[in-house]
Design a protein around this motif. Structure first.
Motif, PDB file in Angstrom:
ATOM      1  N   GLU A  12       0.918  -1.216  -0.014  1.00  0.00           N
ATOM      2  CA  GLU A  12      -0.074  -0.171  -0.135  1.00  0.00           C
ATOM      3  C   GLU A  12       0.850   1.384  -0.177  1.00  0.00           C
ATOM      4  O   GLU A  12       1.638   1.302   0.914  1.00  0.00           O
ATOM      5  N   SER A  14       1.549   5.561   0.171  1.00  0.00           N
ATOM      6  CA  SER A  14       0.985   6.652   0.591  1.00  0.00           C
ATOM      7  C   SER A  14       0.129   7.563  -0.560  1.00  0.00           C
ATOM      8  O   SER A  14       0.148   6.857  -1.876  1.00  0.00           O
ATOM      9  N   GLU A  47       7.253   6.381  -3.621  1.00  0.00           N
ATOM     10  CA  GLU A  47       7.239   6.917  -2.286  1.00  0.00           C
ATOM     11  C   GLU A  47       8.556   7.962  -1.913  1.00  0.00           C
ATOM     12  O   GLU A  47       8.283   8.870  -1.339  1.00  0.00           O
ATOM     13  N   SER A  54       7.444  16.877  -0.472  1.00  0.00           N
ATOM     14  CA  SER A  54       7.023  17.166   0.805  1.00  0.00           C
ATOM     15  C   SER A  54       8.170  18.073   1.402  1.00  0.00           C
ATOM     16  O   SER A  54       7.806  18.752   2.577  1.00  0.00           O
TER      17      SER A  54
END
Length: 116
Positions: A12, A14, A47, A54
């Motif tokens: 899974e 983000s 990822e 970010s």
């Protein structure tokens, strides 16, 4: 050669990484760059893109050095280095695409693998 099957994230992702996967994976699957053998590395690339994204905002904010902490700019540089390292395996830049070899496909020198 990898077995045939649906190429999907192996774990899974983000939310932001999944957006990167959804944007970039289809072309790479179509061109044979992303297959069942490489999904783990591509998921980690996605990822790392999420992490790098970010870090952009904080890198532009004022920062006071504190012992034992890394500057936001250094964190961004490290994230971009990770993106570059993992992404090169999947044709991240035009120079990376020139180095890609997929299966037994012969292509003209200088041909861009991802644009067909």
């Amino acid at each position: 050669m990898p077995a045939a099957g649906e190429v999907v994230p192996p774990f899974e992702l983000s939310v932001v990484a999944r957006q990167v996967w959804d944007r970039l994976a289809p072309d790479r699957i179509r061109q044979g760059v992303l297959d069942l053998w490489s999904v783990d590395a591509f998921a980690l690339f996605c990822e790392s893109m999420a992490v790098a994204q970010s870090k952009v905002g904080p890198a532009h904010e004022p920062w006071e050095p504190k012992p034992g902490t890394s500057s936001p700019l250094n964190e961004l540089k490290a994230a971009v280095a990770m993106v570059s390292s993992l992404g090169s395996q999947f044709g991240w830049t035009p120079a990376d695409r020139q180095k890609l070899v997929v299966g037994e496909v012969k292509r003209e020198p200088g041909a861009d693998l991802l644009s067909g």
